[in-house]
Motif scaffolding. Structure first.
Motif, PDB file in Angstrom:
ATOM      1  N   GLN A   6     -49.334  53.697 -18.701  1.00 28.70           N
ATOM      2  CA  GLN A   6     -48.830  53.364 -20.035  1.00 28.70           C
ATOM      3  C   GLN A   6     -49.667  52.231 -20.612  1.00 28.70           C
ATOM      4  OE1 GLN A   6     -46.378  55.020 -21.494  1.00 28.70           O
ATOM      5  NE2 GLN A   6     -46.383  53.826 -23.371  1.00 28.70           N
ATOM      6  N   PRO A   7     -50.256  52.414 -21.794  1.00 30.71           N
ATOM      7  CA  PRO A   7     -51.086  51.346 -22.370  1.00 30.71           C
ATOM      8  C   PRO A   7     -50.260  50.091 -22.633  1.00 30.71           C
ATOM      9  CG  PRO A   7     -50.669  53.068 -23.987  1.00 30.71           C
ATOM     10  CD  PRO A   7     -50.192  53.590 -22.670  1.00 30.71           C
ATOM     11  N   THR A   8     -50.893  48.941 -22.471  1.00 27.04           N
ATOM     12  CA  THR A   8     -50.215  47.664 -22.657  1.00 27.04           C
ATOM     13  C   THR A   8     -50.780  46.953 -23.883  1.00 27.04           C
ATOM     14  OG1 THR A   8     -51.798  46.398 -21.355  1.00 27.04           O
ATOM     15  CG2 THR A   8     -49.974  47.458 -20.160  1.00 27.04           C
ATOM     16  N   ILE A   9     -50.151  45.840 -24.224  1.00 24.76           N
ATOM     17  CA  ILE A   9     -50.624  45.054 -25.362  1.00 24.76           C
ATOM     18  C   ILE A   9     -52.028  44.501 -25.081  1.00 24.76           C
ATOM     19  CG2 ILE A   9     -49.622  42.859 -24.566  1.00 24.76           C
ATOM     20  CD1 ILE A   9     -48.910  42.283 -27.497  1.00 24.76           C
ATOM     21  N   ILE A  10     -52.339  44.297 -23.802  1.00 26.76           N
ATOM     22  CA  ILE A  10     -53.684  43.833 -23.423  1.00 26.76           C
ATOM     23  C   ILE A  10     -54.717  44.910 -23.740  1.00 26.76           C
ATOM     24  CG2 ILE A  10     -55.138  43.109 -21.485  1.00 26.76           C
ATOM     25  CD1 ILE A  10     -52.610  42.016 -20.148  1.00 26.76           C
ATOM     26  N   ASP A  11     -54.349  46.177 -23.447  1.00 28.59           N
ATOM     27  CA  ASP A  11     -55.251  47.289 -23.752  1.00 28.59           C
ATOM     28  C   ASP A  11     -55.500  47.399 -25.256  1.00 28.59           C
ATOM     29  OD1 ASP A  11     -55.348  48.050 -21.034  1.00 28.59           O
ATOM     30  OD2 ASP A  11     -53.465  49.150 -21.245  1.00 28.59           O
ATOM     31  N   GLU A  15     -59.053  47.104 -27.122  1.00 26.28           N
ATOM     32  CA  GLU A  15     -59.522  48.224 -27.948  1.00 26.28           C
ATOM     33  C   GLU A  15     -59.861  47.768 -29.367  1.00 26.28           C
ATOM     34  OE1 GLU A  15     -60.228  52.391 -28.844  1.00 26.28           O
ATOM     35  OE2 GLU A  15     -60.064  51.270 -26.958  1.00 26.28           O
ATOM     36  N   ALA A  16     -59.055  46.854 -29.911  1.00 25.19           N
ATOM     37  CA  ALA A  16     -59.256  46.392 -31.286  1.00 25.19           C
ATOM     38  C   ALA A  16     -60.243  45.235 -31.375  1.00 25.19           C
ATOM     39  CB  ALA A  16     -57.917  45.980 -31.891  1.00 25.19           C
ATOM     40  N   GLY A  17     -60.545  44.621 -30.244  1.00 31.38           N
ATOM     41  CA  GLY A  17     -61.452  43.487 -30.256  1.00 31.38           C
ATOM     42  C   GLY A  17     -60.839  42.227 -30.825  1.00 31.38           C
ATOM     43  N   VAL A  18     -59.536  42.043 -30.567  1.00 32.03           N
ATOM     44  CA  VAL A  18     -58.837  40.859 -31.063  1.00 32.03           C
ATOM     45  C   VAL A  18     -58.041  40.245 -29.920  1.00 32.03           C
ATOM     46  CG1 VAL A  18     -58.642  41.803 -33.399  1.00 32.03           C
ATOM     47  CG2 VAL A  18     -56.798  42.202 -31.755  1.00 32.03           C
ATOM     48  N   SER A  19     -57.397  39.119 -30.199  1.00 32.31           N
ATOM     49  CA  SER A  19     -56.609  38.453 -29.168  1.00 32.31           C
ATOM     50  C   SER A  19     -55.248  39.133 -28.992  1.00 32.31           C
ATOM     51  CB  SER A  19     -56.386  36.989 -29.532  1.00 32.31           C
ATOM     52  OG  SER A  19     -55.549  36.887 -30.667  1.00 32.31           O
ATOM     53  N   ILE A  20     -54.621  38.863 -27.844  1.00 35.67           N
ATOM     54  CA  ILE A  20     -53.277  39.392 -27.586  1.00 35.67           C
ATOM     55  C   ILE A  20     -52.304  38.840 -28.622  1.00 35.67           C
ATOM     56  CG2 ILE A  20     -51.372  39.413 -25.926  1.00 35.67           C
ATOM     57  CD1 ILE A  20     -53.481  39.257 -23.700  1.00 35.67           C
ATOM     58  N   ALA A  21     -52.461  37.563 -28.978  1.00 34.31           N
ATOM     59  CA  ALA A  21     -51.578  36.941 -29.959  1.00 34.31           C
ATOM     60  C   ALA A  21     -51.663  37.656 -31.303  1.00 34.31           C
ATOM     61  CB  ALA A  21     -51.932  35.469 -30.125  1.00 34.31           C
ATOM     62  N   THR A  22     -52.880  38.076 -31.686  1.00 32.88           N
ATOM     63  CA  THR A  22     -53.044  38.789 -32.959  1.00 32.88           C
ATOM     64  C   THR A  22     -52.312  40.122 -32.931  1.00 32.88           C
ATOM     65  OG1 THR A  22     -55.175  37.739 -33.413  1.00 32.88           O
ATOM     66  CG2 THR A  22     -54.718  39.815 -34.535  1.00 32.88           C
ATOM     67  N   MET A  34     -53.472  36.858 -41.854  1.00 33.59           N
ATOM     68  CA  MET A  34     -54.319  37.823 -41.151  1.00 33.59           C
ATOM     69  C   MET A  34     -55.068  38.666 -42.173  1.00 33.59           C
ATOM     70  SD  MET A  34     -52.159  39.306 -37.874  1.00 33.59           S
ATOM     71  CE  MET A  34     -50.673  39.651 -38.824  1.00 33.59           C
ATOM     72  N   ALA A  35     -56.313  38.937 -41.896  1.00 34.68           N
ATOM     73  CA  ALA A  35     -57.112  39.789 -42.772  1.00 34.68           C
ATOM     74  C   ALA A  35     -56.602  41.222 -42.683  1.00 34.68           C
ATOM     75  CB  ALA A  35     -58.587  39.724 -42.384  1.00 34.68           C
ATOM     76  N   GLN A  36     -56.639  41.926 -43.805  1.00 33.44           N
ATOM     77  CA  GLN A  36     -56.198  43.321 -43.817  1.00 33.44           C
ATOM     78  C   GLN A  36     -57.024  44.177 -42.862  1.00 33.44           C
ATOM     79  OE1 GLN A  36     -53.551  44.871 -45.297  1.00 33.44           O
ATOM     80  NE2 GLN A  36     -52.923  42.758 -45.721  1.00 33.44           N
ATOM     81  N   GLU A  37     -58.294  43.849 -42.697  1.00 36.93           N
ATOM     82  CA  GLU A  37     -59.150  44.607 -41.784  1.00 36.93           C
ATOM     83  C   GLU A  37     -58.693  44.416 -40.340  1.00 36.93           C
ATOM     84  OE1 GLU A  37     -62.097  47.037 -40.207  1.00 36.93           O
ATOM     85  OE2 GLU A  37     -61.195  46.876 -42.193  1.00 36.93           O
ATOM     86  N   THR A  38     -58.258  43.194 -40.007  1.00 35.77           N
ATOM     87  CA  THR A  38     -57.750  42.932 -38.657  1.00 35.77           C
ATOM     88  C   THR A  38     -56.487  43.753 -38.394  1.00 35.77           C
ATOM     89  OG1 THR A  38     -58.627  40.684 -38.674  1.00 35.77           O
ATOM     90  CG2 THR A  38     -56.862  41.155 -37.106  1.00 35.77           C
ATOM     91  N   VAL A  42     -55.968  46.778 -35.511  1.00 38.17           N
ATOM     92  CA  VAL A  42     -54.905  46.763 -34.508  1.00 38.17           C
ATOM     93  C   VAL A  42     -54.059  48.026 -34.620  1.00 38.17           C
ATOM     94  CG1 VAL A  42     -52.788  45.599 -33.772  1.00 38.17           C
ATOM     95  CG2 VAL A  42     -54.821  44.251 -34.345  1.00 38.17           C
ATOM     96  N   GLU A  43     -53.695  48.390 -35.840  1.00 34.02           N
ATOM     97  CA  GLU A  43     -52.869  49.581 -36.031  1.00 34.02           C
ATOM     98  C   GLU A  43     -53.603  50.841 -35.597  1.00 34.02           C
ATOM     99  OE1 GLU A  43     -51.836  49.275 -40.147  1.00 34.02           O
ATOM    100  OE2 GLU A  43     -50.028  48.065 -39.749  1.00 34.02           O
ATOM    101  N   ALA A  44     -54.919  50.909 -35.849  1.00 33.36           N
ATOM    102  CA  ALA A  44     -55.714  52.066 -35.431  1.00 33.36           C
ATOM    103  C   ALA A  44     -55.788  52.143 -33.899  1.00 33.36           C
ATOM    104  CB  ALA A  44     -57.122  51.976 -36.024  1.00 33.36           C
TER     105      ALA A  44
END
Length: 352
Positions: A6-11, A15-22, A34-38, A42-44
């Motif tokens: 099961q994918p985790t928040i770390i994964d 995948e998105a190239g951002v921090s876990i906090a983001t 937060m920038a709309q691109e960020t 994350v959503e993608a």
């Protein structure tokens, strides 16, 4: 990544190239810059990985369910608009709103709603003043559930900290005084006893609006539940005799529309013989002929205040808009009731 895992928040963060906090901020819709691109990345990543957060574990760790309950008398008209607007308001804070109908104050259904809300561990409750009994509401408050009432009068302070009420009494004063200025020699209120507190507020305003004119103006309080529409109009005509025009103020637009239709059927002219003022500013009040004078319900303001105060009780951080709203309106609270003005929309049904 192992497809069976099961994918985790770390994964997602990787995948998105951002921090876990983001990622956490995006998932929980926190009000942080937060920038709309960020957000898009994350959503993608969440979609690509098929990530599903463990809601139960998250809620237990935070001791919050991020669930709110709303109980309304029924889903029609103003109440439906209120529910939809409040849902939008609390969504901004990351909360889900479960909406229940009181189903005519059915005690068995009320108990089922209560048990469901307790099981769901809702973080807060919003209830119409007629939608739940004080005993059931007190049970929820007794287990520490924050509560905001709307359109409820006479609720004790040990149950509710704030009731956000539309000022039906003030609107009713305005309706009666409009009739008197328009030369109405007879003024009638057509109410609904099952409207309880809201009906009583209208009656209080109706009588206050008459003032000294009560001695010289024919006036009456008629209950459509007892008389029916035809009986109500018959009684208004009987009491008024030859005095014209008759001003009829109704509990809501639906009653005004029914009286208008009966006037058309009987050849009674509106507004020459009968002037009509309703309440709710429903679509059909504008589309009828003649269009019905009514009072607009400030649903957006009312739900904004309810949501802001409920979030404050839950200790949720407020945005600038909600903070400013409470700072503007809370000083006007009397006891634990906050009154909101309604705007009168004058149309041809009352323009002699």
């Amino acid at each position: 990544m192992n497809k069976s895992k099961q994918p985790t928040i770390i994964d997602v963060a990787s995948e998105a190239g951002v921090s876990i906090a983001t990622v956490s901020n995006v998932i929980n819709r926190r009000k942080v810059p937060m920038a709309q691109e960020t957000i898009r990345k994350v959503e993608a990543a969440i979609v690509r990985l098929g990530y599903r957060r463990n809601v139960m574990a998250t809620n237990l760790s935070r001791r919050r369910s991020y669930e709110l309950g709303l109980i309304i008398p029924h889903f029609g008209g103003y109440y439906g608009r209120f529910a939809e607007s409040l849902e939008q308001k609390v969504h901004r804070f990351g909360y889900h709103l479960s909406v229940f109908s009181a189903a005519g104050m059915d005690a068995e259904i009320e108990q089922r709603h209560l048990e469901h809300l307790l099981q769901r561990r809702v973080d807060g409750l919003v209830s119409h003043g007629l939608a739940m009994s004080m005993q059931s509401t007190q049970q929820l408050v007794g287990v520490g559930t924050p509560l905001v009432i709307f359109n409820g009068w006479g609720w004790p302070g040990d149950i509710v900290q704030l009731a956000v009420n539309l000022d039906f009494a003030k609107a009713s004063v305005e309706a009666v005084q409009y009739f008197l200025r328009s030369g109405c020699q007879s003024v009638i209120y057509v109410g609904k006893r099952n409207g309880m507190g809201a009906n009583e507020q209208r009656i209080q305003g109706f009588l206050a609006g008459l003032g000294d004119s009560a001695e010289t103006t024919v006036h009456a309080l008629l209950d459509v539940g007892e008389l029916g529409i035809a009986g109500t109009l018959d009684e208004a005509l009987r009491l008024s005799g030859e005095r014209r025009p008759i001003g009829i103020y109704t509990f809501n637009d639906a009653l005004a529309l029914e009286i208008l239709a009966l006037c058309h059927e009987r050849g009674i002219r509106v507004p020459e013989d009968v002037q009509l003022i309703g309440m709710d500013n429903e679509l059909y009040s504008r589309a009828s002929y003649p269009a019905i004078t009514s009072f607009d319900m400030p649903v957006d303001l009312q739900t904004s205040l309810v949501a802001a105060f409920l979030m404050k009780q839950i200790s949720e951080p407020l945005d600038e808009e909600s903070t400013a709203l409470l700072e503007e309106h809370l000083p006007r609270v009397q006891g634990h009731e906050l009154l909101i003005d309604l705007d009168m929309i004058v149309r041809k049904s009352s323009m002699a």
